[in-house]
Design a protein around this motif. Structure first.
Motif, PDB file in Angstrom:
ATOM      1  N   PRO A   5       0.811  -1.224   0.000  1.00 55.70           N
ATOM      2  CA  PRO A   5       0.000   0.000   0.000  1.00 55.70           C
ATOM      3  C   PRO A   5       0.843   1.272   0.000  1.00 55.70           C
ATOM      4  CG  PRO A   5       0.069  -0.911   2.198  1.00 55.70           C
ATOM      5  CD  PRO A   5       0.786  -1.898   1.313  1.00 55.70           C
ATOM      6  N   LEU A  34      -9.303   2.599   0.293  1.00 50.82           N
ATOM      7  CA  LEU A  34      -8.681   2.323   1.581  1.00 50.82           C
ATOM      8  C   LEU A  34      -9.689   1.787   2.579  1.00 50.82           C
ATOM      9  CD1 LEU A  34      -6.332   5.350   2.306  1.00 50.82           C
ATOM     10  CD2 LEU A  34      -5.698   3.057   1.558  1.00 50.82           C
ATOM     11  N   SER A  36     -11.112   1.661   6.429  1.00 54.71           N
ATOM     12  CA  SER A  36     -11.227   2.780   7.355  1.00 54.71           C
ATOM     13  C   SER A  36     -11.654   2.284   8.730  1.00 54.71           C
ATOM     14  CB  SER A  36     -12.243   3.805   6.822  1.00 54.71           C
ATOM     15  OG  SER A  36     -12.284   4.943   7.631  1.00 54.71           O
ATOM     16  N   HIS A  90     -10.988  10.264   6.667  1.00 55.20           N
ATOM     17  CA  HIS A  90     -10.837   9.675   5.334  1.00 55.20           C
ATOM     18  C   HIS A  90     -12.161   9.795   4.601  1.00 55.20           C
ATOM     19  CE1 HIS A  90     -10.792   5.811   2.766  1.00 55.20           C
ATOM     20  NE2 HIS A  90     -10.222   6.782   2.079  1.00 55.20           N
TER      21      HIS A  90
END
Length: 290
Positions: A5, A34, A36, A90
């Motif tokens: 990543p 992504l 979270s 995020h």
């Protein structure tokens, strides 16, 4: 983006939310995919002086170990400075990632991450390693009792994400050490959260440190069933010992992390205390798993 990543990220917004904390938002490839979770960790890679973009391995390998070996093979003068941070928020839909940076010390004393954050502007580029789902730790935020949160300003980004994740039924109390009242910030939450700000500029001198002294002196409405501790490693160790030895909290009910070490950086070798903390964390993880 490879299986590891890692990707470049670009600054899209910079805000000074307190005199000593900058909130910086990034865009970049892969942010829509992504995972979270609260208290979400990642590593940021900062360019060396004279670089505008951090140099990444040209042949990164297929796994984390291969990537890290390739990273170490970059000449030290050109190798990015890597530091650990917490995702403050995020937004997968907008492909945005926000990180809060504590601006430590004066410009002459500041480390490379603080120097970068203090002058960051839209368009600047970093690299990220993570977040990776295998490092997610399940936390009992819906525990049917008091949740105790404690940390210094370096823990505020994670603590803020935890506060937002607490359910409306949760009862929590937080002790947060900051330099002075100007460093206080809102902590939105649905939960019944009581926040105690501990100001270093007003704390009496003592061996315990301001945060530990405040927690030790506190009268809790009931014994906590879960405690989350983060910040300077020595203070975190002291808090954990207090909660276990003096408050009688089960060690399995404490999640603790030393984010930084006084007079040392992440590049310095671990101390005996660091190794002892690592063993304690490993033992706690085994007990929780068993």
């Amino acid at each position: 983006m490879t299986a590891v990543p890692v990707a470049l990220i670009q600054v899209t917004d910079v805000r000074r939310i307190t005199p000593r904390m900058a909130r910086i938002t990034f865009a970049g490839d892969g942010l829509d995919a992504l995972p979270s979770w609260p208290d979400q960790q990642l590593k940021l890679l900062f360019p060396r002086p004279g670089q505008t973009v951090p140099r990444l391995p040209e042949e990164p390998g297929d796994d984390a170990m291969g990537w890290y070996q390739a990273f170490l093979a970059i000449p030290e003068a050109e190798r990015p400075v890597m530091r650990s941070y917490t995702v403050r928020s995020h937004d997968a839909e907008r492909q945005r990632l926000t990180v809060d940076f504590v601006l430590h010390g004066t410009p002459g004393e500041a480390g490379p991450a603080t120097r970068w954050a203090a002058t960051a502007k839209v368009g600047d580029t970093l690299a990220r390693y993570g977040p990776a789902a295998e490092y997610a730790r399940p936390l009992p935020l819906d525990a049917p009792g008091l949740i105790l949160l404690a940390g210094d300003e370096t823990a505020l980004p994670a603590l803020g994400s935890l506060a937002e994740a607490l359910p409306a039924t949760a009862r929590a109390t937080a002790w947060i050490e900051v330099a002075d009242p100007a460093e206080e910030q809102p902590l939105p939450t649905r939960a019944d959260l009581t926040v105690h700000w501990v100001h270093r500029d007003r704390a009496p001198a003592g061996a315990d440190g301001a945060l530990l002294a405040a927690v030790r002196a506190a009268r809790l409405p009931q014994e906590p069933v879960f405690a989350w501790l983060a910040g300077e490693a020595g203070a975190v160790r002291g808090l954990r010992r207090h909660l276990i030895g003096e408050r009688g909290l089960d060690a399995r009910g404490i999640d603790f992390t030393g984010y930084w070490r006084r007079r040392l950086t992440q590049d310095d070798a671990p101390t005996k205390e660091d190794l002892a903390e690592a063993r304690e964390r490993l033992a706690a993880a085994r007990e929780q798993a068993g």
